[in-house]
Design an enzyme around this catalytic site. Structure first.
Site, PDB file in Angstrom:
ATOM      1  N   SER A  42      -9.580  -0.858   7.676  1.00  0.00           N
ATOM      2  CA  SER A  42      -9.239  -0.648   6.367  1.00  0.00           C
ATOM      3  C   SER A  42      -8.400  -1.854   5.668  1.00  0.00           C
ATOM      4  CB  SER A  42      -8.014   0.482   6.326  1.00  0.00           C
ATOM      5  OG  SER A  42      -8.866   1.624   6.423  1.00  0.00           O
ATOM      6  N   LYS A  92       0.882  -1.260  -0.044  1.00  0.00           N
ATOM      7  CA  LYS A  92      -0.035  -0.111  -0.039  1.00  0.00           C
ATOM      8  C   LYS A  92       0.896   1.345  -0.082  1.00  0.00           C
ATOM      9  CE  LYS A  92      -3.922   2.053   2.548  1.00  0.00           C
ATOM     10  NZ  LYS A  92      -4.765   1.647   3.806  1.00  0.00           N
ATOM     11  N   SER A 151      -9.579   1.548   3.441  1.00  0.00           N
ATOM     12  CA  SER A 151      -8.816   2.395   2.580  1.00  0.00           C
ATOM     13  C   SER A 151      -7.671   1.293   1.451  1.00  0.00           C
ATOM     14  CB  SER A 151      -8.203   3.480   3.115  1.00  0.00           C
ATOM     15  OG  SER A 151      -7.276   2.992   4.189  1.00  0.00           O
TER      16      SER A 151
END
Length: 526
Positions: free
Chosen positions: A197, A78, A173
């Site tokens: 997330s 990420k 996210s």
């Protein structure tokens, strides 16, 4: 013939046995990233660097000196984890062009094991969101939007009219990381988990998403959102792979004072699992408004499976759950306001052209660099932390957080081993419907089942358990006792075997033959 839809362990075995080379595996993953670019899972793809790493892995394999089971395995990270020499943006204009001089500890541990870093994945700006729709690089599309399962169900219901607008969100996210694993472009990915997330997008994308006990994995190099809740998360296609990566990443880090001091003992999950001696709790407060009938039915079915296997399944109460989401948002905004103060345009990242005064430069830089969501949370957090509001909001929220954590302690002390809950209210929402609500409203809806584990610092895992009537994944979550990761993942593996979740079948975006990797018959990338 070797498929890209292998698990990490299967790909590792193929590398050791010489059925495929690390370079071939890397080439196919890079090619498939291009072929599935409509998903928009990646912000940065490091083709040359990944191939160099793969070639080095091949040399080690030929010498019989592989560094471990990750040597030569393509992974993704990420884009809020620092990566030395690789742009790290947090999907924000504020950090566009920022290249860290060091690796996050968890990234370095992957590289030390020979993992091949394909690139950095997309997310909501600064990880503030639950749809992966609010970053500057555009929204991430759920790979299941292009699956045969979803397309056939939608056609039967007469709901597909425009393929360009019918796609569904990944959740967030960490949507880019979840989509990258779900789409077969890598074998594992790192996400971050502050209020769900990692687990939220994993549930929507039909993969395993794991949040460890707070302090078990180092946060060094993870650009902070909420320091007291942030943890690195692990996304894989099966529970065994999650346990493997956890064993590599967990343990004390002198660069992170919040990590545990005790050494972590890696574990392998047993192939034969007995759940008959377990006590599984079903929190009655998790029958929340908006919970779909399909999710309730799946939740009930999983509880029945456990009970039929001899486990004791009982209803439990977490009485402060009703205050949990409000408490979470107060604390989250307060810590966001503090953490975002470092982005002032002076040392790194975006700086505006205003030079009339330092204060004007600060204000203009932050106005230009942050989107509405980030600015809104900063303003909310600043309000909660004002002297006249501190006790009314922030201090009260901290007290409620303690009560929420104590709820879990009481339940686990009563003899319950772990909790079974939904992960999300329903399957993934269409993008055009999702954006009708603002970010805060959506976060309150999507984080309802996940954020309490972060506030209590407990481990939690979601796994795909069934397809909805729309042909989209539905996930279930287990929440365990602190540092009981082995028990948690063992039970998750047991349920994984029972449900036998189907593999995503691509349709429309790519030819199915591209999923097949044939040894010694690969063409080089252009």
């Amino acid at each position: 013939m070797l498929g890209l839809n292998l698990t990490l362990r299967e790909a590792s075995a193929a590398l050791r046995e010489g059925k495929v080379s690390a370079t071939e595996l890397c080439q196919r993953c890079l090619a498939f990233i291009k072929e599935t670019s409509v998903v928009n899972a990646y912000i940065t793809v490091r083709e040359a660097g990944a191939l160099q790493q793969a070639e080095a892995a091949d040399k080690r394999h030929r010498r019989g000196q592989a560094l471990g089971p990750l040597d030569g395995i393509p992974v993704a990270v990420k884009d809020n984890f620092s990566t030395a020499g690789i742009e790290t943006t947090c999907a924000s204009k504020m950090l566009k062009g920022y290249i860290p001089p060091f690796n996050a500890t968890v990234v370095q541990k992957l590289l030390d094991q020979g993992a091949v870093l394909l690139g950095k994945t997309n997310l909501d700006e600064f990880a503030m969101g639950c749809g992966s729709t609010d970053g500057i690089f555009g929204p991430v599309r759920n790979p299941w939007s292009y699956s045969q399962q979803y397309r056939e169900k939608s056609a039967q219901r007469g709901h597909i009219s425009d393929e360009g607008s019918d796609w569904v969100i990944t959740g967030g996210s960490s949507g880019g990381s979840a989509a990258a694993v779900s789409a077969f472009t890598c074998f594992a990915a790192l996400g971050s988990d502050t209020g769900g997330s990692t687990r939220n997008p994993a549930a929507h994308c039909g993969i395993v998403g794991f949040k460890p006990t707070y302090g078990l994995l180092s946060r060094h190099g993870l650009i902070p959102l909420v320091n007291s809740m942030d943890v690195p998360g692990i996304l894989t296609r099966c529970v065994d792979d999650t346990a493997l990566i956890l064993g590599i990443l967990a343990g004390h880090d002198p660069k992170d004072s919040t990590t545990v001091q005790e050494p972590f003992q890696p574990f392998t999950l047993p192939s034969s699992i007995d759940v008959s001696k377990l006590c599984v709790g079903i929190p009655k407060e998790y029958h929340a408004p908006g919970l779909s009938r399909e999710t309730v039915a799946l939740w009930t079915k999983a509880a029945d499976l456990l009970e039929n296997a001899g486990a004791k399944v009982m209803e439990v109460s977490l009485p402060h759950t009703c205050h949990s989401i409000v408490c979470y948002h107060v604390l989250c905004a307060a810590e966001v306001a503090s953490n975002m103060a470092r982005f002032d345009g002076l040392q790194y990242g975006h700086r505006c052209d205003v030079d009339s005064s330092t204060e004007a430069m600060y204000a203009a830089t932050r106005r230009e660099g942050f989107n509405d969501v980030v600015r809104g949370r900063i303003l909310s957090g600043t309000f909660f932390l004002l002297k006249e509001n501190y006790e009314r909001y922030f201090l009260k929220a901290q007290k409620v957080r303690r009560l929420i954590a104590e709820d879990f302690v009481k339940v686990f002390c009563s003899g319950v081993d772990l909790l079974l809950t939904p992960t999300t209210l329903s399957d993934a929402t269409q993008f055009r419907e999702f954006i009708k609500e603002d970010n805060r409203t959506r976060s309150a809806q999507e984080d309802i089942f996940t954020q309490s584990a972060n506030m209590a610092g407990l481990p939690a895992v979601t796994l795909p358990a069934a397809l909805s009537a729309r042909g989209l994944p539905l996930g279930l979550q287990f929440i365990g006792r602190a540092f009981y990761e082995q028990q948690l993942l063992t039970v998750a593996k047991w349920l994984e075997k029972q449900v036998n979740f189907p593999v995503l079948q691509w349709q429309g975006v790519v030819d199915k033959e591209h999923l097949i990797l044939q040894h010694n018959k690969l063409t080089s990338l252009p």
